[in-house]
Structure formats: structure tokens, C-alpha cells
Design an enzyme around this catalytic site. Structure first.
Site, PDB file in Angstrom:
ATOM      1  N   LYS A 197      37.640  42.787  43.639  1.00 18.79           N
ATOM      2  CA  LYS A 197      39.012  43.285  43.634  1.00 18.79           C
ATOM      3  C   LYS A 197      39.950  42.115  43.396  1.00 18.79           C
ATOM      4  O   LYS A 197      40.031  41.192  44.204  1.00 18.79           O
ATOM      5  CB  LYS A 197      39.315  43.965  44.973  1.00 18.79           C
ATOM      6  CG  LYS A 197      40.688  44.597  45.045  1.00 18.79           C
ATOM      7  CD  LYS A 197      40.840  45.347  46.368  1.00 18.79           C
ATOM      8  CE  LYS A 197      42.209  45.972  46.510  1.00 18.79           C
ATOM      9  NZ  LYS A 197      42.357  46.679  47.794  1.00 18.79           N
ATOM     10  N   LYS A 250      37.970  46.399  40.325  1.00 14.15           N
ATOM     11  CA  LYS A 250      39.360  46.847  40.352  1.00 14.15           C
ATOM     12  C   LYS A 250      40.289  45.672  40.036  1.00 14.15           C
ATOM     13  O   LYS A 250      40.120  44.624  40.677  1.00 14.15           O
ATOM     14  CB  LYS A 250      39.666  47.399  41.747  1.00 14.15           C
ATOM     15  CG  LYS A 250      41.059  47.949  41.922  1.00 14.15           C
ATOM     16  CD  LYS A 250      41.287  48.442  43.346  1.00 14.15           C
ATOM     17  CE  LYS A 250      42.701  48.991  43.491  1.00 14.15           C
ATOM     18  NZ  LYS A 250      43.023  49.418  44.830  1.00 14.15           N
TER      19      LYS A 250
HETATM   20 ZN   LIG Z   1      44.379  47.149  51.938  1.00 11.71          ZN
END
Ligand SMILES: [Zn+2]
Length: 326
Positions: A197, A250
């Protein structure tokens, strides 16, 4: 004239729609789609997120119809984010038995039991400071946050969640959650880890939707630097070792190289998160008549499949399911 020139005629395989369809290498299916939604406390609420046209925060009484629609469209799974009334320093709302997310999960599993409910497991929507864990000395405390995260996961599974998706990027979050779930008897619940992420400007509209903007600083001490590629492998590697069953990358669109890296290096299903900023850009351009929304969305989601994604979390899920049925 040219018949004796020696070159390859690639256009032979593109001569008609049928011809193109039999040589198509990648396909977008309804089963690939995961629909994200936001549940807010209160009644009769349907707040459209201004930066995400078509996406609304829904109160519990509006959730069931929405989930029935998603199920009817053939989308097998949803991921839930909560918008609580009250927030505090330690994100209590994330792990209380009657938290907004827990209530939503119970309701969905009661009314639309076939739908797979994925619980986003994080604290940022529930903390007054908007960070993804507990703050000590101006930064998020890793190990103390793990305990609360594990507690959140267990309470979400107790409410009926089918899959746990931890997103706060603390080190060790997969093993902490795996251990807590196993100890609570939930050995069969998979973990879909936000393994990779990035700290991304593409999250802007989500923070309005989930009301989770950090009140000070940023998330760069726990989310990844967009410039890094090898670090993604290290992150995914440790999550797999700790017991992750799925790996999320992501954002998706600017990180398709990373999606491919993760696909090539690991045997777990790969999930691409087509994030809010990616959605907002398309919507804004479409509203101005600058692009053909349907063609562009189908092209971009197919590119995620081509990059190696097995599943795609996308705010376009309902539209795509409809387009696939046409
Ligand atoms: Zn968070």
C-alpha cells in the site's frame, strides 16, 4: 506487388469482432469484482460523496437494498468501510461489538447471506486524529496498534465477516491477526492483506468518503514510498510468511508494474485496488464529455487483469457488472 515481401500479417487475427474474441487473452468477469461501500451511523442517510459521483455513504436502513442490487448484478463480494458518529484517540468504534461496521456485517449476512463480506480492518475511520493506529510521540506505535487491530478483526468475524482485510500497514499485522483469529476459533477465515500500500495522492476522495483525513502529519512513516519497487516484494514476502491468503496492491492504475511483480513472485491471488482518485478522474472527465466512460473503464480494468490482478476492488463494480450483461 507486395505479396513476395516477407513480413508477418498480424492483422489477420483482428479482422472481425468474432476473430478478435477468439484470440482475446484477458477477460474481465463479474466474479473479479469487489464492491466497496461506506456505512454511516444514523437513519435515512444517502450522502453522495462530492468527489465521487455515484458513491454514497449509506445508513444501515439503506444498506440492504444496495447489497441486494449488488448480489443481483452478479457481484460476489463487497468490502465495507465504516463512518462512525463518535471517534476517540484509540479508535474504540472499530472493535466494539455494536460498532457501525459490525452492525452492517450482521445485517448483510442476515439479509443477503450469499454475498461475501470483506471487512476492511483499520482504525483511521475511528480515531480522532485520523491515523491508522495509536499515537505515541507524534507517530503511530506499531506494536500497540497491532493489538487493537487484532481485536477489530476478531469482532468483525464474530459479526459474520467472511474475509479480513487489514489495511493499516503496521509491521506484523498479518501474523497478529492470524494468531488472534485462530485463538478465537476462526481458523477458516482468510486474510486479504493490503500487503503493498503506497502513500498516494490517489486516496484523496476516499478520505472525504470515509472521513479519515489525518489531523496532523501524513502516513509516510507506514505507507510505502511510490518510488519503490523492491520494497513491494519485501512487504508481500513477509505477509505471505505471516499467513496472508490474498495480496492487495493499492493503488492500481499507476502501479500495474507492481501488480505484475507480485503476480510473478507469489502464488497467492492478487487483488488490485482501483482507488477513489482513479475513479474521480474518470468521472470528472466523463462529466465534461471528454472521454467515453464505459470504454475507458473497461479498458483500464482489463489492463489490471492483464497486469496480473485476479480480483479488482472498484467503485465501478456495479456499472461494470451491468455492462458485462449487455
Ligand atoms: Zn487506515
Amino acid at each position: 506487388m507486395t505479396s513476395n515481401l516477407n513480413f508477418k500479417r498480424h492483422r489477420r487475427l483482428r479482422t472481425s469482432s468474432s476473430m478478435r474474441s477468439i484470440v482475446r487473452e484477458n477477460h474481465l468477469r463479474k466474479e473479479d469484482l469487489i464492491y466497496p461501500f461506506f456505512v454511516i451511523e444514523g437513519e435515512g442517510i444517502r450522502n453522495e460523496v462530492s468527489s465521487m459521483p455515484g458513491v454514497s455513504q449509506l445508513s444501515l436502513d439503506n444498506i440492504v437494498d444496495e447489497m441486494k442490487e449488488v448480489h443481483m448484478l452478479g457481484i460476489p463480494s463487497v468490502i465495507v468501510f465504516g463512518v462512525p458518529d463518535a471517534k476517540d484517540e484509540v479508535g474504540t468504534g472499530a472493535y466494539v461489538n455494536d460498532g457501525i461496521v459490525q452492525q452492517a456485517i450482521r445485517l448483510i449476512k442476515e439479509e443477503v447471506p450469499e454475498l461475501l463480506v470483506i471487512a476492511d480492518t483499520c482504525l483511521c475511520e475511528f480515531t480522532s486524529h485520523g491515523h491508522c493506529g495509536v499515537i505515541h510521540d507524534g507517530d503511530v506505535d506499531n506494536d500497540e496498534s497491532l493489538e487493537l487491530l487484532a481485536k477489530t478483526a476478531v469482532s468483525q468475524v464474530e459479526a459474520g465477516a467472511d474475509i479480513i482485510a487489514p489495511s493499516n500497514m503496521m509491521d506484523g499485522f498479518v501474523i497478529a491477526i492470524r494468531t488472534a483469529l485462530d485463538e478465537a476459533g476462526f481458523t477458516s477465515i482468510p486474510i486479504m492483506s493490503y500487503a503493498v500500500k503506497y502513500s498516494s495522492a490517489f486516496y484523496g476522495p476516499f478520505r472525504e468518503a470515509a472521513d479519515s483525513t489525518p489531523q496532523f502529519g501524513d502516513r509516510k512513516s507506514y505507507q510505502m514510498d511510490p518510488a519503490n519497487r523492491l520494497e513491494a516484494i519485501r512487504e508481500a514476502e513477509s505477509d505471505i510468511e505471516e499467513g496472508a491468503d490474498f495480496l492487495i496492491v493499492k493503488p492500481a492504475l499507476s502501479y500495474l508494474d507492481i501488480v505484475r511483480d507480485i503476480k510473478d513472485n507469489f502464488n497467492a491471488p492478487v487483488v488490485a485496488y482501483n482507488v477513489s482518485g482513479e475513479y474521480a478522474m474518470v468521472k470528472a472527465a466523463a462529466m465534461n464529455g471528454w472521454i467515453d466512460e464505459k470504454s475507458l473503464v473497461m479498458e483500464k480494468l482489463t489492463s489490471m487483469k492483464r497486469a496480473g490482478a485476479d480480483l479488482i476492488i472498484t467503485y465501478f463494480a456495479k456499472d461494470v457488472a451491468r455492462w458485462l450483461s449487455e
